[in-house]
Design an enzyme around this catalytic site. Structure first.
Site, PDB file in Angstrom:
ATOM      1  N   ASN A 288       1.003  -1.252   0.006  1.00 21.19           N
ATOM      2  CA  ASN A 288       0.167  -0.084  -0.008  1.00 21.19           C
ATOM      3  C   ASN A 288       0.756   1.232  -0.035  1.00 21.19           C
ATOM      4  O   ASN A 288       1.681   1.455   0.918  1.00 21.19           O
ATOM      5  CB  ASN A 288      -1.011  -0.228   1.099  1.00 21.19           C
ATOM      6  CG  ASN A 288      -1.856   1.174   1.370  1.00 21.19           C
ATOM      7  OD1 ASN A 288      -2.006   1.964   0.353  1.00 21.19           O
ATOM      8  ND2 ASN A 288      -2.235   1.543   2.280  1.00 21.19           N
ATOM      9  N   TRP A 289       0.871   2.158  -1.352  1.00 15.65           N
ATOM     10  CA  TRP A 289       1.974   2.965  -1.216  1.00 15.65           C
ATOM     11  C   TRP A 289       1.409   4.222  -0.794  1.00 15.65           C
ATOM     12  O   TRP A 289       2.177   5.355  -0.619  1.00 15.65           O
ATOM     13  CB  TRP A 289       2.129   3.227  -2.751  1.00 15.65           C
ATOM     14  CG  TRP A 289       3.340   2.465  -3.269  1.00 15.65           C
ATOM     15  CD1 TRP A 289       3.718   1.084  -3.025  1.00 15.65           C
ATOM     16  CD2 TRP A 289       3.940   2.562  -4.487  1.00 15.65           C
ATOM     17  NE1 TRP A 289       4.281   0.641  -3.755  1.00 15.65           N
ATOM     18  CE2 TRP A 289       4.849   1.564  -4.643  1.00 15.65           C
ATOM     19  CE3 TRP A 289       3.995   3.458  -5.635  1.00 15.65           C
ATOM     20  CZ2 TRP A 289       5.652   1.579  -5.663  1.00 15.65           C
ATOM     21  CZ3 TRP A 289       4.953   3.591  -6.490  1.00 15.65           C
ATOM     22  CH2 TRP A 289       5.870   2.386  -6.710  1.00 15.65           C
ATOM     23  N   LYS A 290       0.182   4.536  -0.197  1.00 15.64           N
ATOM     24  CA  LYS A 290      -0.477   5.503   0.541  1.00 15.64           C
ATOM     25  C   LYS A 290      -0.202   6.635  -0.511  1.00 15.64           C
ATOM     26  O   LYS A 290      -0.117   6.698  -1.598  1.00 15.64           O
ATOM     27  CB  LYS A 290       0.024   5.822   1.912  1.00 15.64           C
ATOM     28  CG  LYS A 290      -0.191   4.381   2.603  1.00 15.64           C
ATOM     29  CD  LYS A 290       0.508   4.720   4.037  1.00 15.64           C
ATOM     30  CE  LYS A 290      -0.058   3.138   4.743  1.00 15.64           C
ATOM     31  NZ  LYS A 290       0.289   3.356   6.566  1.00 15.64           N
TER      32      LYS A 290
ATOM     33  N   HIS B 186      -9.160   1.350   5.431  1.00 17.98           N
ATOM     34  CA  HIS B 186      -7.665   1.349   6.283  1.00 17.98           C
ATOM     35  C   HIS B 186      -7.685   2.434   7.551  1.00 17.98           C
ATOM     36  O   HIS B 186      -8.637   3.474   7.395  1.00 17.98           O
ATOM     37  CB  HIS B 186      -6.390   1.960   5.218  1.00 17.98           C
ATOM     38  CG  HIS B 186      -5.077   1.767   5.853  1.00 17.98           C
ATOM     39  ND1 HIS B 186      -4.862   2.757   6.630  1.00 17.98           N
ATOM     40  CD2 HIS B 186      -4.345   1.217   5.515  1.00 17.98           C
ATOM     41  CE1 HIS B 186      -3.555   2.521   7.135  1.00 17.98           C
ATOM     42  NE2 HIS B 186      -3.346   1.483   6.290  1.00 17.98           N
TER      43      HIS B 186
ATOM     44  N   GLU C 212      -6.070   4.722   8.223  1.00 11.89           N
ATOM     45  CA  GLU C 212      -6.091   6.315   8.294  1.00 11.89           C
ATOM     46  C   GLU C 212      -7.114   6.928   7.388  1.00 11.89           C
ATOM     47  O   GLU C 212      -7.388   8.010   7.770  1.00 11.89           O
ATOM     48  CB  GLU C 212      -4.624   6.263   7.275  1.00 11.89           C
ATOM     49  CG  GLU C 212      -3.481   5.986   8.063  1.00 11.89           C
ATOM     50  CD  GLU C 212      -2.187   5.576   7.240  1.00 11.89           C
ATOM     51  OE1 GLU C 212      -1.208   5.162   7.668  1.00 11.89           O
ATOM     52  OE2 GLU C 212      -2.306   5.682   5.775  1.00 11.89           O
TER      53      GLU C 212
ATOM     54  N   GLU D 201      -4.965  -4.809  10.814  1.00 11.55           N
ATOM     55  CA  GLU D 201      -3.870  -3.836  10.973  1.00 11.55           C
ATOM     56  C   GLU D 201      -4.154  -2.934  12.454  1.00 11.55           C
ATOM     57  O   GLU D 201      -4.757  -2.104  12.551  1.00 11.55           O
ATOM     58  CB  GLU D 201      -3.737  -3.025  10.042  1.00 11.55           C
ATOM     59  CG  GLU D 201      -3.493  -3.291   8.644  1.00 11.55           C
ATOM     60  CD  GLU D 201      -3.035  -2.054   7.454  1.00 11.55           C
ATOM     61  OE1 GLU D 201      -1.814  -2.090   7.186  1.00 11.55           O
ATOM     62  OE2 GLU D 201      -4.020  -1.205   7.476  1.00 11.55           O
TER      63      GLU D 201
ATOM     64  N   GLY E  63       3.408   2.187  11.105  1.00 11.56           N
ATOM     65  CA  GLY E  63       4.279   3.133  10.833  1.00 11.56           C
ATOM     66  C   GLY E  63       5.142   3.476  12.236  1.00 11.56           C
ATOM     67  O   GLY E  63       5.912   4.568  12.166  1.00 11.56           O
TER      68      GLY E  63
ATOM     69  N   SER F 109       3.605  -2.151  10.403  1.00 12.98           N
ATOM     70  CA  SER F 109       5.208  -2.291  10.526  1.00 12.98           C
ATOM     71  C   SER F 109       5.868  -3.623  10.174  1.00 12.98           C
ATOM     72  O   SER F 109       6.669  -4.127  10.983  1.00 12.98           O
ATOM     73  CB  SER F 109       5.558  -1.724  12.189  1.00 12.98           C
ATOM     74  OG  SER F 109       5.329  -0.495  12.245  1.00 12.98           O
TER      75      SER F 109
ATOM     76  N   GLY G 114       5.241   1.282   4.318  1.00  8.82           N
ATOM     77  CA  GLY G 114       6.379   1.873   3.845  1.00  8.82           C
ATOM     78  C   GLY G 114       7.529   0.933   3.286  1.00  8.82           C
ATOM     79  O   GLY G 114       8.211   1.419   2.212  1.00  8.82           O
TER      80      GLY G 114
END
Length: 270
Positions: free
Chosen positions: A10-12, A91, A93, A161, A167, A206, A228
């Site tokens: 997932n590149w966000k 997600h 976020e 998650e 992160g 992570s 990431g």
């Protein structure tokens, strides 16, 4: 029952056309016994599909409506037209930054299904939930509220998650992940019956080359949703390699699956 491992990136809000060389390197390193999928920003879906036609490319979010006055949003039909085969939804976020509710996440999943796309549905508890001993309760509640109608393993995967691990460099222990995945699997069994045994459960939060092997081969962990570390081949390929199973099995996430092909796969690697 053996379920094929799925490693999804997932590149966000990261990446541009120059970064597509990383996708080329990731695709070149993909192996036939691990399914690989990458969710990229909407601006990169078309060039990503063109650059790596053998890699499953998806969106990072979708609007529940098929069309309309929703400035800045993207529909499932648009994702499909761009060449995407799936989308990440729910997600943490999106839930925190945009205030998404379980009902909205469920509607997004159903929109994807209407257009023949797959979904990676994210659920997870906060640090406060974990510290109060309510982690399992909160995740199960989120799953029940977010699970779409017609949920089935040929188009839906669940990503656990924990919000406090995304992160941060912190991860739950393998024992804690196994406990949570067991609760998710049991809840799915109550909700959709026998198909629950085939739904893939991914861990995210992570995930790195250092902890991937331990997490990916813990009980009832069918893959990973990687943030990431998915941005470069140097950090993502070791996670793909760590996912290699002793034996290949059923339950793939591929372009063929999105077209309702007979073998129902999610990331076809030739």
């Amino acid at each position: 029952m053996i379920r094929r491992k799925l490693v999804a990136g997932n590149w966000k809000m990261n990446g541009n056309r120059a970064a597509l060389s990383e996708l080329v390197a990731i695709a070149a390193a993909a192996r036939p016994d691990v399914d690989v999928a990458i969710a990229v920003p909407a601006t990169l879906i078309i060039p990503a599909v063109a650059s790596v036609p053998r890699l499953a490319i998806g969106g990072e979010d979708v609007h529940p409506a098929d069309h309309g006055a929703h400035t800045g949003c993207i529909s499932a039909a648009m994702l499909k037209d761009a060449g995407a085969t799936f989308s990440v939804i729910g997600h943490s976020e999106r839930r925190s930054d945009c205030g998404e509710t379980d009902a909205e996440v469920r509607a997004k999943a159903e929109a994807l299904h209407r257009h023949g796309l797959a979904a990676i549905l994210c659920i997870g508890e906060t640090l406060a939930d974990r510290q109060s001993g309510r982690a399992v309760e909160m995740v199960v509640r989120q799953l029940i509220g977010s699970l779409p109608s017609q949920a089935a393993p040929d188009w839906l995967s669940i990503a656990y998650e924990p919000v406090w691990a995304i992160g941060t460099g912190h991860t739950p222990t393998a024992t804690e992940v196994v406990e949570m995945h067991g609760a998710i699997r049991a809840t799915l069994r109550d909700l959709i019956g026998g198909d629950a045994a085939v739904v893939r459960l991914l861990y995210g939060g992570s995930v790195t080359a250092d902890n991937a092997a331990q997490l990916l081969h813990a009980g009832d962990v069918d893959g990973a949703l990687v943030g990431g570390a998915s941005l470069t081949a140097a950090t993502f390929v070791p996670i793909m390699n760590a996912a290699q199973p002793a034996n290949a099995g059923a339950g793939r996430f591929s372009r063929a699956q999105q077209n309702n092909a007979v073998d129902h796969v999610i990331a076809a690697q030739a």
